[in-house]
Design an enzyme around this catalytic site. Structure first.
Site, mmCIF file in Angstrom:
data_model
loop_
_atom_site.group_PDB
_atom_site.id
_atom_site.type_symbol
_atom_site.label_atom_id
_atom_site.label_comp_id
_atom_site.label_asym_id
_atom_site.label_seq_id
_atom_site.Cartn_x
_atom_site.Cartn_y
_atom_site.Cartn_z
ATOM 1 C CE LYS A 1 -4.969 2.348 2.395
ATOM 2 N NZ LYS A 1 -4.207 1.607 2.512
ATOM 3 C CG ASP B 1 -2.260 -1.507 1.146
ATOM 4 O OD1 ASP B 1 -1.680 -2.028 0.944
ATOM 5 O OD2 ASP B 1 -2.754 -0.479 1.463
ATOM 6 C CE LYS C 1 -7.324 -0.222 2.554
ATOM 7 N NZ LYS C 1 -5.432 -1.447 3.185
#
Length: 318
Positions: free
Chosen positions: A218, A155, A254
């Site tokens: 995300k 991430d 996400k």
């Protein structure tokens, strides 16, 4: 199953220079903020019946990246989090496992051992999370450390300063470099939407991430005041839907931060289904970055099974 790849053929000319990338990004349709928020609010009012609610709760549990990203993290805390990811409700082994455990790079090996022998992934934040204020070589070193320790997913955070200054190629090229350093690990690209100021910027960031080869886009780190919202998630779902329609490449989404209740989770799942479609209703393509959400989902799951609301004392405290 479609997979992510840098700069699909249809868009290769877009990323040849700062000028071409800027022209493309600023040529994207402007976002109707009022219409976007109204659409998100409308989808959030959909009613879910009992059987569908039970399915949605289990699906949401299976989509959670169970996360601890604190300076006080210890190996014991990470092992406990891993155990919870594998068996969220020790009294009911039929409860789905979470999708992943997300930790800092130095805790990846501990998390990997805690979930060994299961399909729970280990994700690691990297690239000088959460601010992203570091030289590229430092960021890539962060990534390589996590991958070497066994991370299945990375991430990363984008350089919001570069993005807001209009240096789009720098953002794109850093994502490409991190993607290469990630090897076989899937890459989630965090925009920190609360710092991007406008929906138009969120749409542009989404396209930069996808053009650079992100496996997921995300919303947030969970470390700022404004994180995931139905509207910004809806906008990102529209982007991945349109990107697949144009290229055949599917990218996940996400939302992270601020999603705390089962009711919230169900709203987001309705938005996924109605915007991107059923293909995204799977933890390979949609995740929740919301650890506190898990306990509420477990309590609601117990209530559906027993008819009684057990309360927070009947689930583990993270």
């Amino acid at each position: 199953m479609p997979s992510s790849a840098p700069a699909p053929a249809a868009y290769q000319d877009v990323t040849t220079s700062e000028r071409t990338l800027r022209r493309f990004l600023h040529g994207l349709p402007g976002v109707d903020a009022v219409g976007l928020e109204a659409r998100a609010a409308s989808l959030g009012t959909r009613s879910i019946k009992t059987t569908a609610k039970a399915y949605a709760i289990d699906l949401a549990i299976s989509m959670i990246d169970l996360t601890t990203l604190e300076g006080a993290d210890t190996p014991g805390k990470v092992r406990a989090l891993g155990a919870k990811a594998v068996h969220p409700d020790p009294t009911d082994r039929g409860t789905p496992r979470t999708a992943a455990v997300c930790v800092y790079p130095d805790m990846v090996a501990t998390a990997k051992a805690a979930v060994a022998g299961t399909d729970v992934k280990v994700a690691s934040v990297a690239t000088a999370f959460p601010a992203g204020r570091a030289a590229l070589e430092v960021k890539l070193g962060d990534v390589r450390e996590a991958v070497a320790a066994g991370a299945d997913e990375i991430d990363m955070v984008i350089d919001r300063g570069a993005f807001l200054a209009g240096d789009y190629m720098k953002v794109h090229d850093e994502i490409r470099a991190v993607k290469e350093a990630s090897g076989t690990a899937r890459l989630k690209v965090i925009f920190e939407t609360g710092e991007l100021s406008t929906y138009d910027n969120i749409r542009r960031a989404s396209w930069i991430g996808m053009l650079a080869g992100a496996d997921f886009i995300k919303t947030s780190t969970g470390k700022v005041g404004v994180n995931a919202t139905p509207a910004n998630t809806l906008l990102m779902l529209e982007a991945v839907r349109d990107f697949r329609a144009a290229t055949g490449v599917q990218v996940g989404v996400k939302p992270a931060g601020g999603i705390r209740t089962s009711k919230d989770a169900v709203k987001f799942l309705v938005i996924v289904n109605e915007t991107a479609g059923e293909d995204w209703l799977d933890n390979h393509w949609f995740r929740f970055g919301a650890s506190s959400l898990l306990n509420d989902l477990l309590m609601q799951r117990q209530k559906l099974a027993t008819g009684r609301y057990s309360g927070p004392d009947y689930v583990t405290v993270d």
